[in-house]
Design an enzyme around this catalytic site. Structure first.
Site, PDB file in Angstrom:
ATOM      1  CE1 TYR A   1     -53.389   6.702 -28.353  1.00  0.00           C
ATOM      2  CE2 TYR A   1     -51.914   6.260 -26.507  1.00  0.00           C
ATOM      3  CZ  TYR A   1     -52.837   5.822 -27.434  1.00  0.00           C
ATOM      4  OH  TYR A   1     -53.201   4.506 -27.458  1.00  0.00           O
TER       5      TYR A   1
ATOM      6  NE  ARG B   1     -49.265   2.596 -26.557  1.00  0.00           N
ATOM      7  CZ  ARG B   1     -49.596   3.037 -27.773  1.00  0.00           C
ATOM      8  NH1 ARG B   1     -48.706   3.640 -28.505  1.00  0.00           N
ATOM      9  NH2 ARG B   1     -50.821   2.882 -28.229  1.00  0.00           N
TER      10      ARG B   1
ATOM     11  CD  GLN C   1     -41.981  -2.099 -27.640  1.00  0.00           C
ATOM     12  OE1 GLN C   1     -41.415  -3.104 -28.073  1.00  0.00           O
ATOM     13  NE2 GLN C   1     -41.544  -0.879 -27.893  1.00  0.00           N
TER      14      GLN C   1
ATOM     15  CB  SER D   1     -49.615  -1.149 -30.464  1.00  0.00           C
ATOM     16  OG  SER D   1     -49.169   0.057 -29.884  1.00  0.00           O
TER      17      SER D   1
END
Length: 379
Positions: free
Chosen positions: A228, A122, A127, A133
């Protein structure tokens, strides 16, 4: 160089790892693209559309994988299909490596280089490749749509000449990507929304979307960082359970999204909590693939409890919105390959020192290379 797009075979899997649009871009890189017949059918993408984009349509897995240098898939192919992948080929997919201790060694033995996209770090530059995601975002949206269908009282307050319909009260457990999208979608539909998460940063994100925050705030939650949640102590879980018991009972809809990477989903909504809910209430368990956040969830099924609570425990929530999820997933994979594409050699170049490469590569050159799956770790 040949890139093969496999037809998914696992139960409830409706997605495809490429679209006609990404096929055109892959061909522009200098690749020959082959798509297995019917690969996009469940996502409303026909063989004719792939062919028009320039792809070869192969009749079966053997034909599409023959001579493949790169293989795109959504989930890890079954053993029968993996046996057809040429040695030295790069397989890009969601590997599910934590769920099968024998998988990674078998991939190394087969000489398949595997990029497990669920292990993508991450970080900012990753991204646009982040499959978790992109898929979680759609799952969060779909969860609210499904709950609205199952809930028989309506979401917004509606004032009519015959009387007023009160707004639904909706509670979201877990404010990651899926949870935040669920909050936003439920708010747009007019529900009164509250949410919880063990990460302190999530509190402001929840409130920024117009929902109220519910949660235990102590020194243990202050240690929670990252995308997380980590395992919590028994003492924290007891405090959380007490708060959840009162919160769940007064809500009409509960959407569960809590996951711990590489582990079974934590049970947060107990049978007793389910029994405390009003008849007609709905629980949507997005963690059903990992065992479920609700103790009464039956993974893969929609059930109604004796006290009239509907629990939606479908598998593969992103697959329930297959056109959009396939489109985003395909773009994630395209971005990954393009980022590590050698334009002169017209081949992928995956530097071992790159943070993204280190994060996703499970096997390489016949060896296990990911630190979490080395033989010493497995032992």
């Amino acid at each position: 160089m040949r890139l093969a797009v496999l037809k998914e075979r696992r139960a409830a899997e409706t997605r495809v790892a490429a679209t006609p649009d990404t096929v055109k871009k892959l061909i522009a890189l200098g690749l020959t693209v082959a798509v297995e017949a019917g690969a996009g059918a469940s996502a409303s993408m026909s063989d004719a559309e792939f062919a028009a984009a320039g792809a070869e349509i192969a009749p079966d897995a053997k034909a599409v994988l023959a001579g493949a240098n790169v293989v795109f898939a959504v989930q890890m192919p079954e053993a029968e299909q993996r046996a057809l992948i040429p040695r030295g080929a790069l397989l890009v997919c969601v590997a599910g490596a934590f769920g099968d201790k024998d998988l990674v060694p078998s991939l190394a033995a087969a000489g398949i280089d595997v990029a497990a996209m669920e292990l993508l770090p991450r970080i900012t530059r990753a991204q646009s490749m982040d499959v978790l995601s992109s898929q979680a975002n759609l799952a969060g949206y779909r969860a609210v749509v499904e709950s609205a269908t199952a809930f028989q009282r309506g979401f917004p307050m509606m004032m009519t000449a015959a009387g007023t319909v009160p707004p639904a009260r909706l509670f979201v457990i877990g404010a990651g990507v899926a949870g935040l999208q669920a909050i936003a979608t439920a708010r747009r539909l007019g529900a009164i929304v509250s949410a919880t998460d063990v990460r302190p940063a999530a509190k402001e994100e929840i409130k920024s979307l117009g929902a109220s925050f519910v949660g235990v705030e102590d020194e243990e939650t202050a240690k929670q960082t990252g995308a997380y949640a980590r395992e919590m102590t028994d003492a924290f879980r007891q405090k959380q359970a007490e708060l959840m018991a009162t919160t769940v009972a007064k809500n009409d809809i509960v959407i569960c999204t809590a996951l711990v990477m590489g582990r079974k989903a934590p049970v947060i909504v107990t049978k007793a909590m389910v029994e405390s809910m009003k008849a007609g209430s709905v629980i949507v368990d997005l963690a059903s693939d990992a065992g479920g956040n609700c103790e009464s969830t039956v993974p893969g099924q929609c059930i109604t409890t004796p006290n009239g609570v509907t629990i939606l425990g479908f598998n593969n929530w992103p697959g329930r919105i297959s056109v959009a999820s396939s489109s985003l997933y395909a773009r994630n994979l395209l971005t990954f390959l393009t980022t590590f594409w050698d334009k002169e050699q017209k081949a992928p170049k995956l530097p071992e020192t790159d943070d993204i490469v280190k994060g996703v590569m499970l096997t390489r050159g016949g060896s296990v290379v990911h630190p979490n799956f080395l033989p010493s770790q497995a032992a």
